[in-house]
Design a protein around this motif. Structure first.
Motif, short mmCIF file in Angstrom:
data_model
loop_
_atom_site.label_atom_id
_atom_site.label_comp_id
_atom_site.label_asym_id
_atom_site.label_seq_id
_atom_site.Cartn_x
_atom_site.Cartn_y
_atom_site.Cartn_z
N LEU A 163 -0.81 -9.77 3.02
CA LEU A 163 -0.95 -9.84 1.56
C LEU A 163 -2.42 -9.70 1.17
O LEU A 163 -2.74 -8.97 0.21
CB LEU A 163 -0.39 -11.16 1.03
CG LEU A 163 -0.54 -11.39 -0.48
CD1 LEU A 163 0.26 -10.35 -1.25
CD2 LEU A 163 -0.09 -12.79 -0.85
N ASN A 164 -3.30 -10.35 1.90
CA ASN A 164 -4.73 -10.23 1.61
C ASN A 164 -5.22 -8.80 1.78
O ASN A 164 -6.01 -8.31 0.98
CB ASN A 164 -5.54 -11.19 2.51
CG ASN A 164 -5.35 -12.63 2.11
OD1 ASN A 164 -4.95 -12.94 0.99
ND2 ASN A 164 -5.60 -13.53 3.04
N ILE A 165 -4.72 -8.12 2.81
CA ILE A 165 -5.10 -6.71 3.01
C ILE A 165 -4.61 -5.86 1.85
O ILE A 165 -5.34 -5.01 1.33
CB ILE A 165 -4.54 -6.20 4.36
CG1 ILE A 165 -5.27 -6.87 5.52
CG2 ILE A 165 -4.64 -4.68 4.46
CD1 ILE A 165 -4.63 -6.63 6.88
N CYS A 224 -5.73 -2.77 -2.89
CA CYS A 224 -5.38 -2.43 -4.27
C CYS A 224 -6.61 -2.52 -5.18
O CYS A 224 -6.84 -1.63 -6.00
CB CYS A 224 -4.29 -3.35 -4.80
SG CYS A 224 -2.66 -3.01 -4.12
N ILE A 225 -7.38 -3.58 -5.02
CA ILE A 225 -8.59 -3.74 -5.85
C ILE A 225 -9.57 -2.60 -5.58
O ILE A 225 -10.10 -1.99 -6.51
CB ILE A 225 -9.23 -5.11 -5.60
CG1 ILE A 225 -8.33 -6.21 -6.15
CG2 ILE A 225 -10.62 -5.19 -6.22
CD1 ILE A 225 -8.74 -7.62 -5.74
N ALA A 226 -9.81 -2.33 -4.31
CA ALA A 226 -10.76 -1.27 -3.95
C ALA A 226 -10.29 0.09 -4.44
O ALA A 226 -11.07 0.86 -5.03
CB ALA A 226 -10.98 -1.26 -2.44
N SER A 227 -9.03 0.41 -4.20
CA SER A 227 -8.53 1.73 -4.61
C SER A 227 -8.50 1.87 -6.13
O SER A 227 -8.79 2.93 -6.66
CB SER A 227 -7.15 2.00 -4.01
OG SER A 227 -6.18 1.14 -4.56
N LEU A 228 -8.17 0.79 -6.83
CA LEU A 228 -8.16 0.84 -8.29
C LEU A 228 -9.58 1.06 -8.83
O LEU A 228 -9.78 1.89 -9.72
CB LEU A 228 -7.56 -0.44 -8.86
CG LEU A 228 -7.32 -0.48 -10.36
CD1 LEU A 228 -6.32 0.61 -10.76
CD2 LEU A 228 -6.78 -1.83 -10.78
N LYS A 254 4.41 -2.33 8.21
CA LYS A 254 3.31 -3.26 7.95
C LYS A 254 3.43 -3.95 6.60
O LYS A 254 2.72 -4.92 6.33
CB LYS A 254 1.96 -2.53 8.02
CG LYS A 254 1.64 -1.96 9.35
CD LYS A 254 0.95 -2.97 10.20
CE LYS A 254 0.50 -2.28 11.49
NZ LYS A 254 -0.13 -3.17 12.40
N MET A 255 4.30 -3.44 5.76
CA MET A 255 4.51 -4.03 4.43
C MET A 255 5.77 -4.89 4.37
O MET A 255 6.13 -5.38 3.31
CB MET A 255 4.62 -2.92 3.38
CG MET A 255 3.34 -2.22 3.06
SD MET A 255 2.30 -3.16 1.97
CE MET A 255 3.22 -3.06 0.45
N HIS A 256 6.45 -5.09 5.50
CA HIS A 256 7.73 -5.78 5.51
C HIS A 256 7.66 -7.16 4.86
O HIS A 256 8.46 -7.49 3.97
CB HIS A 256 8.26 -5.90 6.94
CG HIS A 256 9.49 -6.72 7.05
ND1 HIS A 256 10.71 -6.27 6.61
CD2 HIS A 256 9.68 -7.97 7.51
CE1 HIS A 256 11.61 -7.21 6.82
NE2 HIS A 256 11.01 -8.26 7.36
N GLU A 257 6.71 -7.98 5.25
CA GLU A 257 6.62 -9.34 4.74
C GLU A 257 6.25 -9.36 3.25
O GLU A 257 6.85 -10.10 2.47
CB GLU A 257 5.58 -10.16 5.54
CG GLU A 257 5.98 -10.43 6.96
CD GLU A 257 5.75 -9.26 7.90
OE1 GLU A 257 6.25 -9.31 9.04
OE2 GLU A 257 5.08 -8.28 7.51
N VAL A 258 5.31 -8.52 2.88
CA VAL A 258 4.88 -8.46 1.49
C VAL A 258 6.01 -7.92 0.61
O VAL A 258 6.27 -8.46 -0.47
CB VAL A 258 3.60 -7.60 1.35
CG1 VAL A 258 3.20 -7.43 -0.10
CG2 VAL A 258 2.46 -8.21 2.16
#
Length: 168
Positions: A15-17, A22-26, A75-79
Motif C-alpha cells: 500500500l505504501n508503494i 501515485c503521488i509521484a506519478s500524479l 503485486k496488487m493482490h492485497e491492495v
C-alpha cells in the motif's frame, strides 16, 4: 466477495508503494502535461491556471485507468482485495438501517450481511491499525449474536454475496 486472510506487513508495504507511486506519478505527469499545454498554447495574459488544472485532471484520469489496469497484477493482490472489501462494506453500510430492522425480525439474509460486514470491518480495521472503534463493533456483534440465538440461525459468511442486498 469472500473474506481472505491477508498478511498485514505485506499489505502495508505494498500500500505504501502504491501511495508513493501515485503521488509521484500524479505530480510528474500533471506538471509535464501542463508544461506541454503551456508551450503549445501560450497565454498572452501570463495566467496558465486552466492549462495547469487540465494537466492535473488529465493526470488523475490516466492514474485511475492505470490503477484499474494494474488491479489484477499479483503485486496488487492485497491492495486490490482491501479496495474491493471497502466497496463491499460500503454497499452494506448504505443499507445498514434496513438490515438491522430486518435482522431484528429474524431475516437470515440480513443477519448474514451484517455478519459479513462485522467480520470484514474487523479485518479492515486491524489491517489499518484502526482499533479505536472495535468496541462499537463488538457491541453490534453481540446484538447480532443474540438475534442468531433467538431465531436459531446458523450464519456462514462464505455464502454471502452482494445480491442479498437487493431485497433491502
Amino acid at each position: 466477495m469472500q473474506l481472505k486472510n491477508i498478511d498485514k506487513q505485506l499489505y502495508r508495504s505494498r500500500l505504501n508503494i502504491v501511495i508513493v507511486a501515485c503521488i509521484a506519478s500524479l505530480a510528474i505527469s500533471s506538471l509535464a502535461i501542463s508544461q506541454v499545454l503551456i508551450q503549445l498554447f501560450p497565454s498572452e495574459f501570463g495566467s496558465h491556471f486552466y492549462w495547469n488544472l487540465l494537466g492535473v485532471v488529465a493526470s488523475a484520469i490516466i492514474l485511475v485507468f492505470t490503477l484499474l489496469k494494474l488491479k489484477t497484477h499479483p503485486k496488487m493482490h492485497e491492495v486490490a482485495y482491501v479496495w474491493d472489501l471497502k466497496q463491499a462494506l460500503n454497499l452494506i453500510y448504505r443499507k445498514n438501517r434496513k438490515l438491522l430492522a430486518a435482522a431484528k425480525q429474524g431475516n437470515v439474509d440480513a443477519m448474514l450481511a451484517l455478519q459479513f460486514s462485522y467480520e470484514g470491518s474487523r479485518q479492515l480495521w486491524q489491517l489499518d491499525d484502526n482499533t479505536i472503534t472495535l468496541s462499537n463493533l463488538n457491541d453490534a456483534q453481540l446484538q447480532l449474536d443474540n438475534w442468531v440465538k433467538e431465531y436459531n440461525v446458523e450464519l456462514d459468511i462464505s455464502s454471502y454475496h452482494s445480491g442479498l442486498l437487493k431485497a433491502f
